[in-house]
Design a protein around this motif. Structure first.
Motif, PDB file in Angstrom:
ATOM      1  N   THR A   1       0.829  -1.209   0.000  1.00  0.00           N
ATOM      2  CA  THR A   1       0.000   0.000   0.000  1.00  0.00           C
ATOM      3  C   THR A   1       0.859   1.253   0.000  1.00  0.00           C
ATOM      4  OG1 THR A   1      -1.760  -1.158   1.186  1.00  0.00           O
ATOM      5  CG2 THR A   1      -1.800   1.251   1.247  1.00  0.00           C
ATOM      6  N   ARG A   2       1.890   1.281   0.811  1.00  0.00           N
ATOM      7  CA  ARG A   2       2.772   2.450   0.865  1.00  0.00           C
ATOM      8  C   ARG A   2       3.490   2.680  -0.456  1.00  0.00           C
ATOM      9  NH1 ARG A   2       4.697   0.561   6.835  1.00  0.00           N
ATOM     10  NH2 ARG A   2       3.504   2.088   8.076  1.00  0.00           N
ATOM     11  N   VAL A   3       3.992   1.600  -1.062  1.00  0.00           N
ATOM     12  CA  VAL A   3       4.675   1.736  -2.354  1.00  0.00           C
ATOM     13  C   VAL A   3       3.705   2.235  -3.424  1.00  0.00           C
ATOM     14  CG1 VAL A   3       5.796   0.450  -4.215  1.00  0.00           C
ATOM     15  CG2 VAL A   3       6.448   0.035  -1.834  1.00  0.00           C
ATOM     16  N   ALA A   4       2.475   1.719  -3.417  1.00  0.00           N
ATOM     17  CA  ALA A   4       1.481   2.133  -4.410  1.00  0.00           C
ATOM     18  C   ALA A   4       1.132   3.608  -4.264  1.00  0.00           C
ATOM     19  CB  ALA A   4       0.225   1.277  -4.276  1.00  0.00           C
TER      20      ALA A   4
ATOM     21  N   CYS B   1      10.217  13.010  -5.233  1.00  0.00           N
ATOM     22  CA  CYS B   1       8.817  12.890  -4.823  1.00  0.00           C
ATOM     23  C   CYS B   1       8.539  11.493  -4.280  1.00  0.00           C
ATOM     24  CB  CYS B   1       7.908  13.212  -6.005  1.00  0.00           C
ATOM     25  SG  CYS B   1       6.143  13.009  -5.657  1.00  0.00           S
ATOM     26  N   TYR B   2       9.034  10.481  -4.962  1.00  0.00           N
ATOM     27  CA  TYR B   2       8.813   9.096  -4.525  1.00  0.00           C
ATOM     28  C   TYR B   2       9.467   8.841  -3.171  1.00  0.00           C
ATOM     29  CZ  TYR B   2       8.768   3.971  -4.716  1.00  0.00           C
ATOM     30  OH  TYR B   2       8.578   2.638  -4.429  1.00  0.00           O
ATOM     31  N   GLY B   3      10.716   9.288  -3.031  1.00  0.00           N
ATOM     32  CA  GLY B   3      11.402   9.090  -1.768  1.00  0.00           C
ATOM     33  C   GLY B   3      10.732   9.828  -0.622  1.00  0.00           C
ATOM     34  N   ALA B   4      10.314  11.082  -0.875  1.00  0.00           N
ATOM     35  CA  ALA B   4       9.654  11.862   0.174  1.00  0.00           C
ATOM     36  C   ALA B   4       8.330  11.216   0.578  1.00  0.00           C
ATOM     37  CB  ALA B   4       9.422  13.290  -0.315  1.00  0.00           C
TER      38      ALA B   4
ATOM     39  N   THR C   1       4.079   5.731  -5.449  1.00  0.00           N
ATOM     40  CA  THR C   1       4.172   5.679  -6.911  1.00  0.00           C
ATOM     41  C   THR C   1       3.110   6.555  -7.556  1.00  0.00           C
ATOM     42  OG1 THR C   1       5.050   3.420  -6.818  1.00  0.00           O
ATOM     43  CG2 THR C   1       4.109   4.138  -8.912  1.00  0.00           C
ATOM     44  N   ALA C   2       1.903   6.566  -7.007  1.00  0.00           N
ATOM     45  CA  ALA C   2       0.829   7.410  -7.545  1.00  0.00           C
ATOM     46  C   ALA C   2       1.189   8.889  -7.446  1.00  0.00           C
ATOM     47  CB  ALA C   2      -0.475   7.123  -6.803  1.00  0.00           C
TER      48      ALA C   2
ATOM     49  N   THR D   1       3.794   9.613 -10.109  1.00  0.00           N
ATOM     50  CA  THR D   1       3.199   9.564 -11.445  1.00  0.00           C
ATOM     51  C   THR D   1       2.447  10.852 -11.757  1.00  0.00           C
ATOM     52  OG1 THR D   1       2.974   7.160 -11.285  1.00  0.00           O
ATOM     53  CG2 THR D   1       1.648   8.269 -12.958  1.00  0.00           C
ATOM     54  N   ALA D   2       1.683  11.361 -10.778  1.00  0.00           N
ATOM     55  CA  ALA D   2       0.940  12.602 -10.990  1.00  0.00           C
ATOM     56  C   ALA D   2       1.887  13.758 -11.282  1.00  0.00           C
ATOM     57  CB  ALA D   2       0.088  12.904  -9.760  1.00  0.00           C
ATOM     58  N   LEU D   3       2.991  13.834 -10.559  1.00  0.00           N
ATOM     59  CA  LEU D   3       3.962  14.907 -10.784  1.00  0.00           C
ATOM     60  C   LEU D   3       4.584  14.811 -12.174  1.00  0.00           C
ATOM     61  CD1 LEU D   3       5.672  17.278  -9.652  1.00  0.00           C
ATOM     62  CD2 LEU D   3       7.328  15.558  -8.887  1.00  0.00           C
TER      63      LEU D   3
END
Length: 507
Positions: free
Chosen positions: A444-447, A489-492, A450-451, A454-456
């Motif tokens: 759930t956290r990875v998803a 963004c993904y890491g944050a 990732t979302a 992806t939006a950015l």
């Protein structure tokens, strides 16, 4: 484990980056025309057998047996096994190469029948194949030596070997091609030189380990016999993915000129995360799993698989999303120069859109399959792979009509998910893999992260035509900016969601 995977990843990243320089040079010089199509078909055939003999069935059989020898035998027995294996493999490869050179026109007719309408392109492909096939014995022996080094924990040296192929091909395209009446022949010559350099580069490290001995040929050596027995079903299993690629080449040869090249360049972008991330983990996992199986430690075996799968999800999900969203900017920045025009970028983007969703499955297979090979079970992956191959072929014939070349990529991605799911199910049912707690929350956290990424990236990508209107320097700068922004963004997001880092350490 993570340090070893990181060292492989760093080396592979260097070779992949240079590989994109190579592909940019090829795209600029030859574009996506008949000469490029001829070379890519000719190069794909020895590559098919390279992955079969070197990175496929042979490595899957050789590394577990060698790991067992290293665990249970003395160094003299290990050295003897290496000498007999390299000698026997070399003889087999030499015979295969001589047969292929003699049968080159037939191979081209079988694997690119659509070229038959153009005798000149068919003849050029035959000539290129007769040159590039000598790459097979050289790179296969290089991969076998790399398998020895990996078994002894030397990952960095073999991971750097693709650099030499890229350097040789770049030099051939830049320096040799303008001096030949048929410039594309330079690429074939560069391939063979690159294979030789890949082998020579690793020999000093092999000697330092005390395993550089005169190759010997013996089909009766006990270790060689075991490797050959394991290779039997492994050859068929490893050939499944390659047969799919060959089948795609056959179908693509009937499509419009450029289809083979568009698929090639899209696949090259797929190979970056696959090579840097998944193959890095697979490289270090197989020897570790083989030792754990040889010592009878089933709990450690399961933990290693769990560790690999968590990393696949962590890095594979954002990589697949980024490839999809940034497909146009990536292709436009890396390849849209000279003969590779805007139309080629648009067409290759369609293929990459279809390939990208399958990245997570391709990566999972690289971790799941060693769970079988380490236990010297080569039959189960064969049965699963055959089913996936048949599904892939059926989907290809269905999807190629509405989606053209992109349909071939979509079929490959869908079949990869079937392959990965069945491999996972087999490991679970057999008790070889028992997932550790926390997978639901981890996924759930990875998803969610990732979302957010992806939006950015979707906002930053913009239209492809606007991107192609920029200068080369501007494209590189903008692409670098958005890749960095997406990663940040993904890491944050993962930090904000409090991803448990302890689950990512190898227990």
């Amino acid at each position: 484990m993570l340090r070893s995977a990181a060292s492989v990843g760093v080396a592979t990243t260097s070779s992949r980056v240079l590989g994109y320089v190579r592909d940019t040079v090829i795209a600029t010089t030859f574009g996506a025309g008949p000469a490029a199509d001829a070379f890519f078909v000719a190069f794909r055939i020895p590559n098919f057998l390279r992955r079969l003999f070197a990175e496929g069935a042979f490595s899957q059989a050789f590394v577990p047996v060698l790991s067992e020898y290293r665990t249970t035998r003395d160094p003299a027995d290990v050295r003897d096994l290496v000498a007999h294996t390299l000698g026997t493999l070399g003889l087999v490869l030499l015979g295969v190469t001589l047969l292929a050179v003699a049968a080159a026109p037939l191979l081209v007719w079988l694997l690119a029948p659509g070229f038959g309408d153009d005798p000149q392109r068919s003849a050029l492909t035959t000539t290129l194949l007769r040159i590039t096939f000598w790459y097979l014995p050289l790179v296969s022996l290089a991969a076998a030596v790399g398998g020895v080094l990996n078994t002894f924990g030397r990952y960095f040296t073999p991971a750097l070997t693709p650099l030499f192929l890229n350097l040789a091909m770049i030099g051939a395209a830049v320096w040799l091609a303008p001096r030949l009446d048929v410039p594309v022949l330079a690429l074939a010559i560069g391939v063979v030189i690159g294979g030789l350099l890949q082998l020579l580069w690793q020999l000093p490290t092999l000697a330092a380990l005390g395993n550089l001995a005169r190759p010997r040929v013996s089909f009766s050596h006990p270790g060689v016999r075991r490797i050959l027995r394991l290779m039997g079903p492994g050859v068929f299993g490893s050939s499944v993915a390659q047969v799919n690629l060959m089948f795609d080449t056959v179908v693509a040869s009937f499509l419009v000129t450029g289809s083979v090249s568009w698929l090639y360049y899209a696949d090259r972008l797929m190979e970056f995360p696959l090579g840097v991330l998944a193959i890095a983990f697979a490289t270090v996992i197989l020897p570790r799993l083989s030792r754990q199986h040889a010592s009878g430690d089933g709990e450690a075996f399961s933990r290693t698989l769990d560790w690999g799968l968590r990393w696949v999800l962590l890095v594979g999900a954002p990589a697949a999303a980024a490839l999809f969203v940034l497909a146009g900017p990536l292709l436009g920045t890396l390849f849209s120069y000279g003969a590779f025009d805007a139309h080629s970028v648009h067409m290759a983007r369609q293929a990459l859109w279809a390939f990208a969703p399958g990245l997570l499955a391709f990566m999972a297979i690289k971790v799941l399959a060693p769970g079988y090979y380490a236990r010297q079970d080569t039959r189960s992956p064969v049965r699963i792979g055959v089913l996936a191959m048949l599904v892939n072929m059926g989907l290809t014939l269905i999807l190629v009509w509405p989606l053209k070349h992109a349909g071939l990529a979509a079929a490959t991605s869908l079949a990869a998910y079937l392959n990965a799911i069945l491999l996972l199910r087999g490991l679970l049912r057999g008790g070889a893999y028992r997932p550790r707690p926390g997978w639901g929350l981890f996924t759930t956290r990875v998803a969610l992260a990732t979302a957010a990424m992806t939006a950015l990236l979707w906002l930053g990508a913009g239209s492809l035509d606007a991107w192609l209107a920029l200068g080369a320097g501007e494209r590189v700068a903008r692409l670098g900016l958005w890749v960095a922004a997406g990663g940040a963004c993904y890491g944050a997001a993962l930090l904000a969601l409090r991803l448990p880092l302890a689950q990512l350490r190898h227990p």
